[in-house]
Design a protein around this motif. Structure first.
Motif, short mmCIF file in Angstrom:
data_model
loop_
_atom_site.label_atom_id
_atom_site.label_comp_id
_atom_site.label_asym_id
_atom_site.label_seq_id
_atom_site.Cartn_x
_atom_site.Cartn_y
_atom_site.Cartn_z
N SER A 109 0.86 -1.18 0.00
CA SER A 109 0.00 0.00 0.00
C SER A 109 0.90 1.23 0.00
O SER A 109 2.13 1.12 0.07
N ASP A 110 0.28 2.41 -0.08
CA ASP A 110 1.08 3.63 -0.07
C ASP A 110 1.79 3.83 1.26
O ASP A 110 2.85 4.46 1.31
N MET A 111 1.21 3.33 2.35
CA MET A 111 1.71 3.65 3.68
C MET A 111 2.23 2.44 4.46
O MET A 111 2.79 2.61 5.53
N PHE A 112 2.02 1.23 3.96
CA PHE A 112 2.51 0.04 4.65
C PHE A 112 2.60 -1.11 3.64
O PHE A 112 2.05 -1.03 2.53
N TYR A 113 3.29 -2.17 4.04
CA TYR A 113 3.29 -3.38 3.23
C TYR A 113 3.44 -4.59 4.12
O TYR A 113 3.93 -4.51 5.25
N LEU A 114 2.96 -5.74 3.59
CA LEU A 114 3.06 -7.03 4.26
C LEU A 114 4.06 -7.89 3.50
O LEU A 114 4.03 -7.95 2.26
N GLU A 115 4.90 -8.56 4.25
CA GLU A 115 5.89 -9.46 3.68
C GLU A 115 5.56 -10.87 4.15
O GLU A 115 5.72 -11.19 5.33
#
Length: 1028
Positions: A109-115
C-alpha cells in the motif's frame, strides 16, 4: 491437471441471471468450459481481470466472481497460496508481487506493506508488517491466520490496517497525517507515564479507571494504539475467571481519518522536556503554530469498541471540548434504555422493546428474581435520547483526558442502567421477590421506586452520578432510617455497579431494621409504654415531621421539585413564575386524575403510598400538582396533630379575601396543590376569579390530559363553558396535540390569548377550530409549531358564525416564528382573514418572498410591528411594499436578509418617518448612504442594530448621531470599518444612550472611556480586555 465433472462445474458457475442477464450466453459458457481444468479457467479469468475495463461496476462484478472461484479451491500448493493472497490484495485495492526467488509475496500500500515468507509446499513461514518509514516486524496474529487458512479473518485484519490510513489525498498528505499520528501517540504515552497517587489496589484497574488517559497499549503488529478507559466489575470478574488480562470493557482505538474541513495537526511532540504540570496534573502543551503544526484535511479519531450509547447532552459536551461535529448521518436518536437493550439484542437476545413500558426480569443468586419497569413516556423525553457513537473526532492531545473522562461518565451510567435490562421479560403471574420502577431524574441521575419490606409504603433510591468517580445515593422512606445507610448504599453501589444487587442489599438492611422495630414495639406494649410517635415523612438524614393522618384521610401533597423558571414567550410583565419547594416528599392516598408538570430542575418526586393508596412518580424537569375532587376527610391544618387539636394555625386567621390575594400570585401548578390542603383551601383555590389564566410548561407534560381536567373542573359552575378563562399558555409541551386545543376551543368561548410556543404537534386543524370558536381571540403565538401553515376559519363555522365574525378574525398579535412551512399563499390567507393585525412576527419563515409582503400590506394596513428576520428571499422589493405602511410602522426587523441594500432602506426611511426600532443586522449590502437617508428621515429613531454590516463606517455613524438625538440602543457588533472617531461623535450627541455594542470592533480604549464619561447610564458591550 485433474478435471471436474460437468455437474460440479455447473454448480460453481454463476446463476442464469448472469452478469449481463444474457441467457443465450450462459449455456454456451457452460458447454465451452465444462471439460476444462480449473487452473486454465482461473488463468483465463485473471487475464480478463488484468485488462482495463470501461466501468468500475463491471470490474467489481468480475472481482467478486473471481473471489468466489478462489473460495471454492483448496489452497494446497505454493501457486494456489500466491493466487489467494493476490486475490485478497486486489479485492482491497492493494498491490501485490512476488520476489525474484518466488518465495516471498508482498502486499503493498502507499503507507505500509506485508511481507509473507512462503514455504515450497504452500505453507507460511512468517508474516511481517512494515509501516511507512519503519522496519518490518513479525506479526504473530496474521501468521496464525494464514497457517490455519482463515482467509476471511486475514482479510479483516488487512481492512483494519488500511483504516489507519483512510485519508484522501496524495502520498505526501498521507505521510504528514501519519507523522502527526505518531507524534500524538508519543504525547499520550508521556501523559500516561506521569507520576500520580494510587487509588485501587489492582494496578491495571487503577490505571483504567483513575489514570489520566486510561490503560495505553502501544501500536504493534498492525493494531492501532488502544486506550482502555473503563472496566466494570462484571468485566473484572470475567477476567479473573478466565485468568487473562485482556482489553475487556470499553476500549478506544487511536486512528486518523478524513475531515470535511482542514485542521492544524501537530508535526512534533507538544509536550516539552521536562514537562510542566498544571494544577489538574496534566502537562502544559506547546501552542499550535507554523513551527509545531501544519494544516491538513484530516483529524484524529477515537474509535470506540464496542460503540458507546451516549446521551445527546454528552454528545454536546464532546462538541464543546473538540469543537468538531460528529456525522449526523451516523447518529440515530433513541431513548437511552432502548439503545442499551439494542446492544443486548445484538449480543444474541431476540426480544425487542415494544409498547410504552418495558418489563425486565433480573435473576439473582439464592433463587431471587427482581422485576424492573422502565416507563416509556419518562425515558422518551428529548433530553434522555441518545445515539450509538462509533468514533469521536478531535485534533489536539489536550482533548484526550477530557474526552475519556466524559466517556467514563457515560459508561458508568450505562453500566448501572444495563444491570436492570436483561433478555428475560416478565409475564402475567410471574412471582417476583421485588418489583421496582426506574425513572429518570436528570441526564446523570435516576430513581428506583420499590415497596418497603413489611410496609404498605414505597421507598425511593436516588442514584446520582456526578462523574464516573463520584457516585452517590440517597434513600427516601416514610419513616426514620439509619443516617449511615446512604453511605452504606453508596459503597455497595461503587463496588458492584449493579442496581439489582444494591436493591437486594437495601431490602435486607431495611428488613433487619423493621424486625428490630417490631421487637421494640412488642416490648413497649408489654411494659404499658406510650404509643410511638406519629409517622414522619422524611428523606435520608432529614427528620422533617409532617404529622400523622387520621384513618382514611388523604395525605397532604407536597412537591419535591425545585423548578427553573421558563417565562413564556411574550408573557405579561406581571405574570407569575413557577417556584417550587426544596427536596421533600410527596404523599398520596388516592390516584390523581391529572398531572400538571412544568419543567423544573428537581432531583426527585416520590409518591409514598399509605395503606390502599397508589403511587405516582415525577421526573426531573417536572413539577407535579394534583387536581382532585373535594377532600372528604382531609383535616384542616389546625387538626393535623392531637397536640394542636383545639388550636388554630396563624394562617387560618386570615380572611378569605386575603387568601384570594395570595393565591392570585401563584402559578397553575401551585394553585392545584393548594386545593389539596383542606376544605377551605379547596373552595378558595377554585374560585373562578383566580382562573383567568392557565399556564402549563414542560417537555414531559401531558398537556392534553391537563387541559381536559382543568376545563372540566372550571365548567362545573357554568356547564360546558369556562366564562372566566381568558388566557391559556402552554409552552414547550411536545405532548400537546390537536385534541387539547379542541377542548379549549369548545369550553373557552371568551378566550383572548393563546400561546402554544414550541408545541410542534399542533396543526392547522386545531388552530382553525380555536379562531373559529373564540371570536374574542386577540393574541395568538404559534412560534415553533412547524405544522401550522395557515390561519383561517373552518368551513362549517365560517358559515354559522359569519354574522359574529363578519368573515374576519379579530387577532391583533400573531407570532409565527419558526413556522418553516409557511408560504406566500398561507400568509395571503392569514392577511385576508386577520385584517386587524398590528403585531406580526415571521422570524425564520424561510419560504416567504416579497410577494407575501405585498399581500400583507394590502389587507393589514394597521401593522405597527413587523419582523421578517432570516427570511432570505425578502429583498429591496419587499421593503418597498413594507414602506407603504407609512407612518403606522414603528418596529421593523430585517436581520440577516442578505438581499437588502441601501435601495430598500431608502424606501423605508422616506415613507416610515415614525420608525422607532430597526434591526438590520447581517444586511451586508447596507452602506453609509443608507444610514444617511435613515438619519435624515427618521429623527425619532430610538433603537438601531446594524451589526455585521462591514460597509458602514464612521461617516454614516456621524450622520446618524447628528440627526437622531433620541437614540438609546445602538449595536455595531463586527462593523470592521468603525473606529473611535465615530463613537465619540455618537457619545457627544446622544446623551440618552443606554446600550452600546461594539464587540469585535477595532475601537481604541480612549474612545470607550469617552463614551463612558458622556453617557453615564450607557452599558457598553465590548471585547477589549483593558476596558472595565
Amino acid at each position: 491437471m485433474e478435471r471436474r465433472t460437468s455437474d460440479k462445474r455447473n454448480a460453481a458457475l454463476p446463476p442464469e441471471r448472469g452478469l449481463y442477464n444474457n441467457k443465450p450466453l450462459v449455456p454456451q459458457l457452460r458447454s465451452k468450459y465444462a471439460e476444462k481444468p480449473w487452473k486454465e479457467t482461473l488463468q483465463l479469468v485473471r487475464r480478463c481481470m488484468d485488462k482495463p475495463k470501461g466501468g468500475s461496476k463491471s470490474s467489481l462484478l468480475f472481482l467478486n466472481c473471481l473471489g468466489r472461484l478462489h473460495e471454492a479451491l483448496n489452497v494446497s500448493s505454493l501457486t494456489s497460496m500466491v493466487s489467494r493472497l493476490e486475490m485478497i490484495a486486489k479485492q482491497r485495492g492493494l498491490g501485490s508481487h512476488l520476489s525474484p526467488t518466488e518465495t516471498t509475496c508482498y502486499l503493498t500500500s502507499d503507507m505500509f506493506y506485508l511481507e509473507v515468507l512462503l514455504l515450497p509446499g504452500g505453507g507460511v513461514e512468517d508474516v511481517k508488517v512494515a509501516h511507512h518509514g519503519e522496519a518490518p516486524v513479525s506479526c504473530d496474529p496474521l501468521l496464525k491466520l494464514l497457517r490455519s487458512k482463515e482467509f476471511d479473518d486475514f482479510s479483516m485484519k488487512l481492512d483494519c490496517l488500511s483504516s489507519l490510513y483512510n485519508i484522501p489525498g496524495d502520498d505526501e498528505t498521507k505521510i504528514k497525517v501519519y507523522a502527526a499520528l505518531q507524534h500524538l501517540e508519543t504525547d499520550l504515552l508521556k501523559i500516561s507515564q506521569l507520576p500520580r497517587s494510587l487509588i485501587d489496589r489492582d494496578l491495571r484497574v487503577d490505571m483504567v479507571l483513575n489514570g489520566r488517559i486510561g490503560n495505553v497499549t502501544l501500536r504493534r503488529e498492525g493494531n492501532p494504539l488502544s486506550i482502555q478507559y473503563y472496566i466494570s466489575p462484571y468485566d473484572r470478574l470475567a477476567e479473573n475467571a478466565n485468568g487473562e488480562k485482556c482489553n475487556s470493557g470499553q476500549v478506544a482505538l487511536l486512528t486518523a481519518g478524513p475531515s470535511d474541513s482542514t485542521h492544524r495537526l501537530q508535526k512534533t511532540s507538544l509536550i516539552p522536556k521536562p514537562p510542566e504540570i498544571n494544577s489538574q496534573g496534566l502537562p502544559v502543551f506547546s501552542a499550535l503554530d507554523n513551527v509545531t503544526s501544519e494544516v491538513l484535511p484530516a483529524c484524529f479519531f477515537l474509535k470506540l469498541q464496542p460503540p458507546l450509547p451516549m446521551l445527546s447532552s454528552f454528545i454536546n459536551k464532546v462538541h464543546q471540548i473538540t469543537e468538531l461535529n460528529m456525522r449526523k448521518a451516523d447518529l440515530q436518536w433513541l431513548p437511552l434504555p432502548r439503545l442499551l437493550e439494542t446492544s443486548l439484542r445484538d449480543n444474541g437476545h431476540s426480544e425487542s422493546w415494544e409498547g410504552e413500558d418495558a418489563h425486565f426480569l433480573v435473576p439473582l443468586p439464592e433463587n431471587q428474581t427482581h422485576g424492573y419497569v422502565l416507563t416509556g413516556d419518562m425515558w422518551d423525553m428529548a433530553a434522555l435520547k441518545g445515539a450509538l457513537v462509533h468514533s469521536v473526532p478531535f485534533t489536539h492531545p489536550a482533548h484526550i483526558p477530557a474526552l475519556l473522562e466524559l466517556l467514563r461518565h457515560q459508561a458508568a451510567l450505562n453500566t448501572l442502567l444495563a444491570s436492570c435490562i436483561t433478555c428475560h421479560r416478565s409475564r402475567p403471574g410471574s412471582e417476583l421477590d421485588l418489583h421496582c420502577e426506574v425513572l429518570p431524574e436528570s441526564e446523570s441521575s435516576f430513581s428506583v421506586s420499590f415497596p418497603l419490606p413489611d410496609s404498605g409504603c414505597l421507598g425511593v433510591l436516588l442514584v446520582n452520578l456526578k462523574d464516573s468517580h463520584q457516585i452517590t445515593s440517597r434513600l427516601f422512606t416514610p419513616y426514620p432510617t439509619d443516617p449511615s445507610i446512604d453511605a452504606y448504599i453508596s459503597r455497595v453501589l461503587k463496588r458492584c455497579m449493579s442496581i439489582p444487587l444494591v436493591m437486594r442489599a437495601v431490602c435486607r438492611r431495611l428488613a433487619r431494621k423493621s424486625s428490630s422495630v417490631a421487637v421494640a414495639s412488642t416490648l413497649a406494649a408489654e411494659n404499658d409504654m406510650p404509643p410511638t410517635a406519629p409517622a414522619v415523612v422524611m428523606g435520608a438524614n432529614n427528620g422533617k415531621q409532617y404529622g400523622s393522618e387520621g384513618k382514611g384521610s388523604s395525605s397532604i401533597s407536597s412537591d419535591v421539585s425545585s423548578s427553573t423558571d421558563h417565562t413564556p414567550t411574550k408573557a405579561p410583565k406581571n405574570a407569575a413564575t413557577s417556584e417550587d419547594s426544596d427536596l421533600s416528599m410527596r404523599t398520596l392516598s388516592t390516584p390523581s386524575p391529572a398531572l400538571i408538570m412544568p419543567p423544573s430542575s428537581s432531583l426527585l418526586s416520590l409518591a409514598l403510598v399509605n395503606g390502599r393508596g397508589s403511587s405516582s412518580s415525577s421526573v426531573t424537569g417536572e413539577t407535579v400538582a394534583m387536581v382532585h375532587s373535594p377532600p372528604s376527610s382531609l383535616p384542616c391544618p389546625q387538626t393535623k396533630s392531637r397536640r394542636l387539636k383545639d388550636q388554630q394555625a396563624p394562617i387560618d386567621l386570615l380572611p378569605d379575601h386575603a387568601f384570594l390575594q395570595i393565591f392570585s400570585h401563584l402559578p397553575t401548578n401551585q394553585l392545584c396543590r393548594c386545593a389539596r390542603v383542606c376544605h377551605r383551601w379547596y373552595n378558595l383555590a377554585w374560585d373562578p376569579r383566580l382562573w383567568r389564566t392557565i399556564r402549563l410548561a414542560g417537555d414531559l407534560l401531558n398537556a392534553d390530559r391537563s387541559l381536559r381536567v382543568l376545563t372540566r373542573r372550571l365548567c362545573q359552575d357554568t356547564p360546558n363553558v369556562c366564562l372566566m378563562l381568558e388566557t391559556v399558555v402552554v409552552s414547550g409541551c411536545r405532548r400537546l396535540t390537536d385534541r387539547g386545543l379542541h377542548m379549549v376551543a369548545q369550553c373557552c368561548p371568551e378566550l383572548r390569548r393563546l400561546e402554544v410556543a414550541g408545541c410542534y404537534n399542533v396543526s392547522n386543524e386545531a388552530v382553525f377550530e380555536v379562531v373559529s370558536r373564540c371570536p374574542n381571540l386577540e393574541h395568538l403565538d404559534v412560534s415553533g409549531c412547524s405544522k401550522v401553515t395557515c390561519i383561517s376559519l373552518t368551513r362549517e363555522v365560517s358559515v354559522k358564525l359569519s354574522p359574529m365574525h363578519g368573515q374576519q378574525i379579530s387577532i391583533r398579535y400573531l407570532d409565527m416564528t419558526d413556522c418553516f412551512a409557511l408560504e406566500d399563499e398561507g400568509l395571503h390567507t392569514i392577511a385576508a382573514h386577520c385584517t386587524q393585525l398590528t403585531h406580526l412576527y415571521l422570524r425564520r419563515c424561510v419560504r416567504l418572498t416579497d410577494e407575501a409582503l405585498r399581500y400583507l400590506v394590502i389587507y393589514c394596513p394597521a401593522v405597527r410591528e413587523l419582523s421578517v428576520s432570516d427570511c432570505r428571499f425578502v429583498s429591496d422589493f419587499g421593503l418597498r411594499e413594507i414602506a407603504k405602511l407609512e407612518g403606522r410602522l414603528r418596529y421593523l426587523s430585517v436581520a440577516h436578509c442578505g438581499r437588502i441594500t441601501d435601495v430598500g432602506l431608502r424606501y423605508v426611511a422616506k415613507y416610515c418617518s415614525r420608525l422607532r426600532y430597526l434591526n438590520a443586522r447581517g444586511c451586508e449590502g447596507l452602506t453609509d448612504h443608507g444610514l444617511e437617508h435613515l438619519a435624515k428621515n427618521c429623527p425619532k429613531l430610538k433603537s438601531l442594530d446594524i451589526g455585521k454590516c462591514p460597509l458602514v463606517s464612521d461617516a454614516g455613524l456621524e450622520l446618524l448621531a447628528l440627526n437622531c438625538f433620541n437614540l438609546k440602543r445602538l449595536s455595531l457588533k463586527s462593523c470592521e470599518s468603525i473606529t473611535g472617531r465615530g463613537l465619540q461623535v455618537v457619545a457627544a450627541n446622544c446623551f440618552d444612550l443606554q446600550l452600546l455594542n461594539v464587540q469585535d470592533c477595532d475601537v481604541p480604549l480612549e474612545a470607550l472611556r469617552f463614551v463612558k464619561r458622556h453617557c453615564k447610564r450607557c452599558i457598553i458591550e465590548h471585547t477589549n480586555p483593558a476596558f472595565f
